[in-house]
Motif scaffolding. Structure first.
Motif, mmCIF file in Angstrom:
data_model
loop_
_atom_site.group_PDB
_atom_site.id
_atom_site.type_symbol
_atom_site.label_atom_id
_atom_site.label_comp_id
_atom_site.label_asym_id
_atom_site.label_seq_id
_atom_site.Cartn_x
_atom_site.Cartn_y
_atom_site.Cartn_z
ATOM 1 N N ASP A 38 0.836 -1.195 0.000
ATOM 2 C CA ASP A 38 0.000 0.000 0.000
ATOM 3 C C ASP A 38 0.874 1.249 0.000
ATOM 4 O OD1 ASP A 38 0.858 0.474 2.664
ATOM 5 O OD2 ASP A 38 -0.843 -0.611 3.485
ATOM 6 N N VAL A 39 0.226 2.398 -0.169
ATOM 7 C CA VAL A 39 0.989 3.637 -0.346
ATOM 8 C C VAL A 39 1.747 4.018 0.914
ATOM 9 C CG1 VAL A 39 -0.953 5.140 0.275
ATOM 10 C CG2 VAL A 39 0.862 6.003 -1.221
ATOM 11 N N GLN A 40 1.203 3.697 2.087
ATOM 12 C CA GLN A 40 1.909 4.046 3.320
ATOM 13 C C GLN A 40 3.191 3.231 3.472
ATOM 14 O OE1 GLN A 40 1.290 6.593 5.508
ATOM 15 N NE2 GLN A 40 3.327 5.947 6.180
ATOM 16 N N LEU A 59 3.218 5.749 -10.575
ATOM 17 C CA LEU A 59 1.851 5.519 -10.090
ATOM 18 C C LEU A 59 0.834 6.255 -10.963
ATOM 19 C CD1 LEU A 59 2.390 5.787 -6.222
ATOM 20 C CD2 LEU A 59 2.098 3.714 -7.580
ATOM 21 N N ARG A 60 1.202 7.441 -11.436
ATOM 22 C CA ARG A 60 0.287 8.186 -12.302
ATOM 23 C C ARG A 60 0.068 7.445 -13.614
ATOM 24 N NH1 ARG A 60 2.766 12.650 -12.160
ATOM 25 N NH2 ARG A 60 1.491 13.614 -10.532
ATOM 26 N N ARG A 61 1.151 6.911 -14.191
ATOM 27 C CA ARG A 61 0.992 6.154 -15.441
ATOM 28 C C ARG A 61 0.142 4.912 -15.244
ATOM 29 N NH1 ARG A 61 6.589 7.405 -16.236
ATOM 30 N NH2 ARG A 61 7.187 5.313 -15.541
ATOM 31 N N ALA A 116 -2.949 7.654 -4.742
ATOM 32 C CA ALA A 116 -1.624 7.368 -4.191
ATOM 33 C C ALA A 116 -0.607 8.413 -4.644
ATOM 34 C CB ALA A 116 -1.175 5.973 -4.618
ATOM 35 N N VAL A 117 -0.751 8.882 -5.899
ATOM 36 C CA VAL A 117 0.148 9.925 -6.406
ATOM 37 C C VAL A 117 0.068 11.167 -5.529
ATOM 38 C CG1 VAL A 117 0.573 11.503 -8.327
ATOM 39 C CG2 VAL A 117 0.096 9.110 -8.780
ATOM 40 N N HIS A 177 -1.852 19.401 -5.287
ATOM 41 C CA HIS A 177 -2.060 18.024 -5.731
ATOM 42 C C HIS A 177 -3.455 17.508 -5.382
ATOM 43 C CE1 HIS A 177 2.170 17.783 -6.738
ATOM 44 N NE2 HIS A 177 2.451 18.291 -5.567
ATOM 45 N N GLN A 178 -4.124 18.169 -4.442
ATOM 46 C CA GLN A 178 -5.494 17.815 -4.083
ATOM 47 C C GLN A 178 -6.333 19.087 -3.980
ATOM 48 O OE1 GLN A 178 -4.919 15.439 -0.483
ATOM 49 N NE2 GLN A 178 -5.310 13.578 -1.642
ATOM 50 N N PRO A 179 -6.561 19.783 -5.096
ATOM 51 C CA PRO A 179 -7.310 21.040 -5.041
ATOM 52 C C PRO A 179 -8.751 20.874 -4.569
ATOM 53 C CG PRO A 179 -6.952 20.333 -7.319
ATOM 54 C CD PRO A 179 -6.111 19.450 -6.447
ATOM 55 N N SER A 180 -9.285 19.671 -4.629
ATOM 56 C CA SER A 180 -10.661 19.470 -4.165
ATOM 57 C C SER A 180 -10.810 19.695 -2.668
ATOM 58 C CB SER A 180 -11.122 18.050 -4.521
ATOM 59 O OG SER A 180 -10.274 17.089 -3.921
ATOM 60 N N ARG A 181 -9.686 19.717 -1.939
ATOM 61 C CA ARG A 181 -9.774 19.991 -0.497
ATOM 62 C C ARG A 181 -10.416 21.344 -0.213
ATOM 63 N NH1 ARG A 181 -4.177 18.343 2.649
ATOM 64 N NH2 ARG A 181 -4.115 16.125 2.105
ATOM 65 N N VAL A 182 -10.253 22.293 -1.152
ATOM 66 C CA VAL A 182 -10.748 23.648 -0.900
ATOM 67 C C VAL A 182 -12.265 23.677 -0.779
ATOM 68 C CG1 VAL A 182 -11.061 24.386 -3.295
ATOM 69 C CG2 VAL A 182 -10.313 26.040 -1.574
ATOM 70 N N LEU A 183 -12.965 22.702 -1.364
ATOM 71 C CA LEU A 183 -14.420 22.675 -1.267
ATOM 72 C C LEU A 183 -14.878 22.576 0.181
ATOM 73 C CD1 LEU A 183 -15.233 20.304 -4.266
ATOM 74 C CD2 LEU A 183 -15.300 22.818 -4.204
#
Length: 597
Positions: free
Chosen positions: A365-367, A395-397, A403-404, A455-461
């Motif tokens: 896993d990623v951790q 991981l992105r590919r 995880a990225v 990398h996680q702009p959705s956090r702003v919501l």
């Protein structure tokens, strides 16, 4: 000496057998001592091989079995017409075959002090096998053997250099396997072997250098497996192996470097698995492996050096046991990284700078993958972000976007900490700049919490919802307490608004302020004008656009009380938050900040 003077019973028997074209078998077992019935002189063997009178050995060779041979067998520089076959014989003195040419040489089961066969030209096989024993050096330097060199079951007991095959050329395979034992070094430096080099179950007991194959060229595979045992170093530096290199169940017991494969080229796979054991380091620096490198079910005491290694297919690391292993993969490149959960637990120091891989096959896993990178961070100073970027790109590919983001956020945390430490340590003034650098991690926290460093702009919501929720609640309370008033000139100049005022001034806490607004809202202009909405007012404050009209037409009155005073402050804070979040969000979307991969 003339052949007629070899008149001992065993010698006469040998001469008679040669005249009849027969083999001479004194015994099926090697003699422990000489007797009249088994003792022959080496000179007779020489005379028969070179041919004398009517006594010429048959074309298949001079075949002697179970003889006790006295004197030195000296055939230096001779061109022998037939093979020499000495089976289960005992020679009291050395055998000299330097610069000799012969069709084949068979010394199976034979014991002798030394064998000097430098530059020997053997047009067939050379057998030193099945009980062959030499108490001194067996020297095959520069020899050319068109067939195979078979030393399976042979014992080479010299303590320093036991078997010297420098620059040897073998047309077929070399067997140093089952029952092979060398007390001293076995040297194959610069050897050219057309077939395989098979050392399965061989024992190489020299303490310093057990098997020296520096610069060897092998046309097929190299086998150091199935209870292969080397007490000293196994040196394959600059070796070129066209086939595979298999070390399954091999034991490499040297304390320093156990298996030295610097700049080795392998045309197929390398297997270090199935109870493979290395007490010293495995050196694969600059090695090139066309197939897979498999390290699994193995015990490593020290570790693996693989700087600049190239593996075209898979690099498998699984089920590795050890205590405090060090692994160096700096500038290594592999096709696919294959590892299993917990496989890196035994690794104490891990260097991954510029380690590149095209894909990952793992259930990790990623951790745990981040823990893998943490081992690198603890081993290398200063912080190097490349391993995190490499992992994220792979991981992105493979489509593992969540995880990225986790990997890149961790990288941003470590990068900012490292930048701060470097800047503070290199700053000589310790003034305002140093203070800013010390506070930099705290200044980065809002960017991390709201956008995940981009990398996680959705956090702003979530944060937008929190800000809007607080603003709505506060605006509603201000409105309930009657401390909101219209600010539009359209309202303030209307006769209905002016008529709604009481004739006498009211106290700021008077509930009649609310009554005034309610009365005005019932008038024609109050109904026609936009009524107050806490949600629209909060949205109008937050969004930096003059589209909804609420913020323009309504404002809290600081003069009317506590709610109005804090309403004014909240108004500017929310507007500022809206502008800041919008600006940062636009920069993230356009790639101006964050996502430095």
């Amino acid at each position: 000496m003339q052949i007629e003077k070899y008149n001992k019973p065993a010698e006469q028997r040998l001469i008679e057998a040669c005249r009849n074209g027969d083999d001479t078998i004194f015994s099926m077992e090697r003699p422990e001592k000489g007797s009249a019935d088994n003792t022959i002189r080496a000179g007779l063997i020489r005379a028969l091989l070179l041919g004398t009178g009517d006594c010429t050995p048959p074309a298949r060779g001079l075949w002697i079995e179970g003889a006790w041979i006295t004197g030195k067998l000296d055939l230096q520089g001779e061109a022998l017409p037939v093979p020499l076959v000495l089976l289960n014989c005992t020679l009291e003195e050395d055998v000299m075959l330097r610069d000799c040419t012969l069709p084949a040489l068979h010394l199976t089961g034979t014991h002798l002090p030394k064998l000097d066969a430098q530059r020997l030209q053997c047009n067939g096989p050379l057998h030193l096998r099945a009980g062959f024993q030499a108490t001194g050096l067996v020297d095959l330097t520069g020899a050319t053997i068109d067939g195979q060199l078979d030393c399976a079951g042979g014992k080479f007991l010299a303590k320093g250099l036991a078997l010297n095959c420098d620059t040897i050329s073998v047309g077929a395979a070399v067997f140093l396997l089952t029952g092979f034992e060398a007390q001293g070094e076995v040297k194959l430096v610069g050897a050219k072997i057309g077939g395989q080099l098979d050392c399965d179950r061989g024992k190489f007991l020299a303490a310093i250098m057990a098997l020296n194959c520096n610069g060897i060229s092998v046309g097929a595979s190299v086998f150091l497996r199935n209870e292969f045992e080397a007490h000293g170093k196994v040196n394959l530096v600059r070796a070129k192996i066209d086939g595979q290199m298999a070390c399954n169940r091999g034991k490499f017991l040297a304390e320093g470097i156990a298996l030295h494969c610097d700049a080795t080229i392998v045309g197929a796979d390398v297997f270090l698995q199935d109870e493979f054991e290395a007490r010293g380091r495995i050196n694969l620096n600059r090695a090139e492996i066309a197939g897979n490198l498999v390290l699994s079910s193995a015990t490593l005491t020290t570790g693996l050096d693989a700087q600049g290694m190239r593996v075209r297919a898979q690099f498998v690391w699984a089920d590795i046991e050890g205590d405090g292993i060090e692994v160096d993969l700096i500038d290594a490149k592999v096709g696919t990284l294959v590892d299993s959960p917990g496989s890196w637990t035994s690794v104490k120091r891990l260097r991954l700078s510029s380690f590149r891989y095209d894909r990952i096959e793992s259930k990790m896993d990623v951790q745990e993958r981040l823990d893998w990178l943490t081992k690198h961070d603890a081993s290398v100073r200063p912080f190097t972000p490349q391993p995190y970027v490499q992992l994220a790109n792979v991981l992105r590919r493979q489509g593992m976007i969540s995880a990225v983001n986790t990997v890149m956020i961790k990288r941003e945390d470590l990068q900012r900490d490292a930048d701060m430490k470097q800047a503070v340590q290199g700053n000589e003034w310790w003034g305002l700049f140093a203070l800013v650098m010390l506070l930099r991690p705290f200044l980065s926290l809002p960017f991390k919490w709201m956008f995940g460093y981009g990398h996680q702009p959705s956090r702003v919501l979530f944060w937008i919802a929190v800000i809007l929720g607080i603003t709505i609640c506060c605006a509603q309370q201000i409105h309930i307490h009657g401390q909101f008033a219209p600010t539009s000139s359209v309202v303030l100049t209307s006769q209905d608004w002016l008529d709604s005022f009481p004739t006498e001034p009211l106290h700021p806490d008077s509930p009649l302020w609310r009554t005034q607004m309610d009365a005005w809202a019932q008038t024609t202009s109050g109904r026609d004008y936009t009524s107050f909405s806490a949600f629209l007012y909060a949205l109008d404050l937050f969004i930096p656009l003059d589209a909804l009209g609420q913020e323009k037409n309504w404002a809290p009155s600081a003069e009317r009380g506590w709610w109005g005073e804090w309403g004014h402050r909240l108004r500017w804070l929310v507007q500022m938050a809206g502008w800041v979040i919008t600006a940062i969000g636009a920069a993230v979307v356009t790639g101006l900040i964050g996502r430095r991969d």
